[in-house]
Design a protein around this motif. Structure first.
Motif, short mmCIF file in Angstrom:
data_model
loop_
_atom_site.label_atom_id
_atom_site.label_comp_id
_atom_site.label_asym_id
_atom_site.label_seq_id
_atom_site.Cartn_x
_atom_site.Cartn_y
_atom_site.Cartn_z
N ILE A 91 2.50 4.21 21.53
CA ILE A 91 3.74 3.98 20.47
C ILE A 91 4.01 2.63 20.38
CG2 ILE A 91 5.89 4.90 19.92
CD1 ILE A 91 4.29 7.18 19.63
N THR B 149 -1.56 -0.12 19.39
CA THR B 149 -1.91 0.99 18.42
C THR B 149 -3.28 1.27 18.77
OG1 THR B 149 -0.51 -0.02 16.61
CG2 THR B 149 -2.24 1.51 15.89
N CYS C 292 -8.31 -8.18 7.23
CA CYS C 292 -8.34 -6.57 7.53
C CYS C 292 -8.17 -5.90 6.28
CB CYS C 292 -7.35 -6.53 8.63
SG CYS C 292 -7.32 -7.56 10.22
N PHE D 169 0.96 -1.26 -0.02
CA PHE D 169 0.04 -0.08 0.01
C PHE D 169 0.80 1.43 -0.08
CE2 PHE D 169 -4.33 -1.66 1.83
CZ PHE D 169 -4.60 -2.07 0.72
N GLY E 175 8.34 1.01 9.03
CA GLY E 175 7.56 0.56 8.06
C GLY E 175 6.03 1.08 7.68
N THR E 176 5.71 0.94 6.68
CA THR E 176 4.25 1.52 6.37
C THR E 176 3.19 0.51 7.00
OG1 THR E 176 4.34 0.62 4.29
CG2 THR E 176 5.13 2.53 4.37
N ASP E 177 3.39 0.38 8.19
CA ASP E 177 2.49 -0.81 9.08
C ASP E 177 2.31 -0.12 10.36
OD1 ASP E 177 1.15 -2.48 10.27
OD2 ASP E 177 2.31 -4.04 9.77
N SER E 178 0.80 0.52 10.73
CA SER E 178 0.58 0.92 11.97
C SER E 178 0.75 -0.07 13.24
CB SER E 178 -0.84 1.50 12.08
OG SER E 178 -1.66 0.63 11.76
N GLN F 64 7.96 1.16 14.48
CA GLN F 64 7.30 2.25 14.43
C GLN F 64 6.48 2.45 12.99
OE1 GLN F 64 6.24 5.40 16.27
NE2 GLN F 64 5.08 5.62 14.76
N GLY F 65 5.10 2.42 13.07
CA GLY F 65 4.48 2.94 11.72
C GLY F 65 4.73 4.23 11.11
N MET F 66 4.94 4.23 9.87
CA MET F 66 5.06 5.44 9.46
C MET F 66 4.44 5.78 7.81
SD MET F 66 8.96 6.25 10.14
CE MET F 66 9.67 6.57 11.72
N GLY F 67 4.22 6.88 7.53
CA GLY F 67 3.68 7.00 6.00
C GLY F 67 4.88 7.03 5.11
N ASP F 68 4.36 7.49 3.78
CA ASP F 68 5.58 7.31 2.58
C ASP F 68 6.31 8.24 2.41
OD1 ASP F 68 4.13 9.24 1.04
OD2 ASP F 68 2.36 7.86 0.82
N ASP G 244 7.80 9.82 5.30
CA ASP G 244 8.74 9.23 6.35
C ASP G 244 9.81 8.18 5.93
OD1 ASP G 244 9.49 9.84 8.96
OD2 ASP G 244 7.63 9.44 9.85
#
Lengths: 174, 417
Positions: free
Chosen positions: B223, B218, B364, B37, B120-123, B136-140, B142
């Motif tokens: 955090i 989450t 999910c 994603f 990574g891009t996973d919350s 830590q999840g992050m957006g693209d 970051d």
């Protein structure tokens, strides 16, 4: 020169009781069925598409408007689209009581202004800020002025990292 | 100088700066990942800003495809193709669509030794707290920066100490425990904070149970969470990760300072569900009016381990799920799938009426293995039940056991009727 001030009309994202909605999840802001979209310009129309009562927000709002929400805004996933969709609509800032931790990072890193206004819901309940009121926000001073009523409110000013990144455009250009 | 909490120690090991809560610091990253994603926009951001440049370290950057696997639309197929092409150009590894959930795959491949920092891009990256690491999840934006530079900024979070106590004779699961904790902590008590959990009910959890519990930090708005190792944890990590030697556990100092200490009493715990529309809307199964179910789902980063599937098998073997009710089982990873195959439990589950899907986030993410229609009820071992998350119906989050009994009886239940 980056302008750390913004002026615009308020959209109170409220429930049926007229209270700002808390815990708005990224799936309600930008539903996962549209996550294949990678062009920011195509994201706006899906904003709040899964938030009951707010599905037609993209048609109602105008570029330059400011969004108000309750606590833990942007809870949930790491999707950047939940920030970018507001950028696509020309929304100038989001003001909320608090934010989901990842959402906060994503907004700051893409240089999109988000602000923390403690007790925001009390002011909304007291009608100190009403839907479509014209307001002005000074990000660095931490001041929010309701131009429609003349009232001034203290909000949290930008953090240093938020200022530094917005000044450069985004984390990617620092 | 006061002592340090677990997160402060992990940060200290990854930064040149002094670490104290509230301070913004630059942190070195051990592993940086993107999924199917967020991945395509990570690539787009990288090309736009770092054209022709390399990733910071080819051995520390990965793609983990786990969301729409295999791709169900041309757009998703194209997006995965964009990531594979980038990976080939830059010489980085792709854990492709056959592998399963990225976070679990990273652990199983020995990529997360104790004390690591992984983004990574996973919350739900924070499940890595279970192996004593910070995820830590992050957006693209970051992640694109992380791909290039291998570091990022963090505001050092305050740490909350949560002491779980209360004797219960009830045979509750880790999922019951986390739903109970979530119903008390809700989304405001630990918002934006790290948490250390202490107390026998939580310290006795095994590794898969720790993953279950910590994945839902989450949903509490936290955090990351940590639980001190018990006598078995180290061996369980060795077994899951294939690492012969693991880095010693990072423990909080005795004089570490906490922003708050919360006593959490769970003595009235029973089988729990999170009723829609919020994960923190926890209640006892015994307090529910009769709720008929249409779908059951077992899987996700919260409950997708072999131990979770075995619990379902124990309840369903030799039986048939209620006519008209569906059950989907999605192993977290290909390793879990193979374990289920080797244990010979798949035929019993198929005979009971279950659908066994390929590993990943399918239950999910984007309804890849099915969604509810308007007003239908799903019982799910997932971690979110927000409106529209898994269809147009009502989604109750619960343990694998309650899902199994519910699809057997046709209504939400924690025993056979």
């Amino acid at each position: 020169m980056t302008d750390f001030k913004v002026k615009g009309k308020v959209w109170l994202i409220t429930d049926n009781n007229g209270e700002l909605i808390n815990d708005i999840d990224t799936d309600q802001i930008f539903h996962n069925q549209f996550l294949h979209i990678t062009e920011i310009s195509e994201m706006g129309e899906h904003t709040f598409g899964n938030l009951e009562g707010w599905e037609n927000f993209p048609e109602k709002c105008n570029p330059g408007d400011i969004v108000f929400a309750g606590s833990n805004f942007g809870a949930g996933s790491s999707r950047q689209q939940a920030v970018d969709c507001f950028e696509a609509l020309g929304i100038k800032a989001i003001v909320a009581e608090s934010y989901g931790a990842i959402y906060k990072r994503n907004a700051i890193n893409s240089g999109f202004p988000i602000l923390i206004f403690q007790q925001i819901n009390n002011f909304v309940k007291d009608d100190a800020i009403k839907n479509l009121d014209e307001i002005e926000i000074d990000f660095l001073a931490g001041e929010l002025k309701n131009i429609s009523s003349g009232k001034i409110f203290k909000i949290n000013p930008f953090s240093k990292v938020q200022k530094d990144i917005m000044e450069k455009g985004s984390l990617l250009t620092i | 100088m006061p002592g340090k909490t677990v997160i402060e120690k992990i940060f200290t090991n990854h930064s040149k700066e002094d670490i104290s809560p509230g301070k913004i610091v630059w942190i070195d990253l051990d592993v940086v990942t993107a999924r199917d994603f967020g991945g395509p926009n990570v690539v787009k951001n990288f090309h736009k800003n770092y054209e022709g440049q390399s990733v910071f370290d080819q051995s520390k950057v990965f793609f983990t495809f786990d969301l729409t696997v295999p791709p169900k639309t041309i757009q998703y197929a194209n997006n995965q193709m964009i990531c594979r092409k980038f990976a080939k150009e830059k010489g980085v590894k792709v854990f492709d669509i056959d592998k399963g959930i990225g976070t679990h795959t990273l652990i199983e491949n020995g990529l997360v030794p104790s004390g690591s920092i992984v983004v990574g891009t996973d919350s739900h990256m924070n499940i890595l707290g279970a192996v004593n690491s910070f995820g830590q999840g992050m957006g693209d934006v970051d992640i694109a920066f992380g791909f290039r530079y291998g570091r990022t900024w963090f505001e050092v979070p305050e740490t909350v100490k949560v002491k779980i106590k209360g004797n219960s004779s009830y045979d509750y699961s880790a999922k019951d425990l986390v739903i109970k904790a979530l119903s008390i902590l809700r989304t405001d008590k630990i918002l934006g904070k790290a948490v250390e959990f202490y107390g026998d009910p939580i310290e006795k959890l095994d590794l898969p149970e720790r993953i279950t519990f910590l994945s839902m930090i989450t949903e509490m708005g936290g955090i990351v969470g940590f639980i001190p190792f018990n006598n078995n944890t180290e061996n369980e990590i060795k077994k899951m990760s294939g690492l012969d030697n693991i880095v010693p556990e990072i423990k909080a100092d005795g004089d570490a300072s906490y922003s708050e200490i919360i006593d959490l009493d769970i003595s009235d715990i029973e089988s729990m569900v999170s009723a829609p529309p919020y994960p923190h809307n926890g209640m006892k199964v015994s307090d529910l009016e009769k709720v008929n179910v249409d779908f059951g789902f077992v899987g996700s980063c919260t409950n997708g381990r072999i131990e979770d599937i075995l619990k379902v098998w124990t309840i369903l073997k030799g039986k048939k799920i209620k006519e008209g009710v569906q059950l989907s089982i999605v192993p977290a990873t290909i390793e879990v799938y193979k374990q289920a195959f080797e244990k010979g439990i798949l035929k019993d589950l198929l005979d009971a009426g279950a659908i066994i899907a390929n590993p990943g986030c399918g239950g999910c993410a984007q309804g890849h293995i099915g969604m509810t229609g308007k007003g239908e009820v799903m019982v799910s071992t997932g971690n979110r039940n927000f409106p529209g998350k898994q269809g147009d119906g009502f989604n109750y989050l619960t343990s694998p056991e309650v899902v199994a009994f519910s699809v057997l009886n046709g209504f939400i239940s924690d025993r056979e009727f």
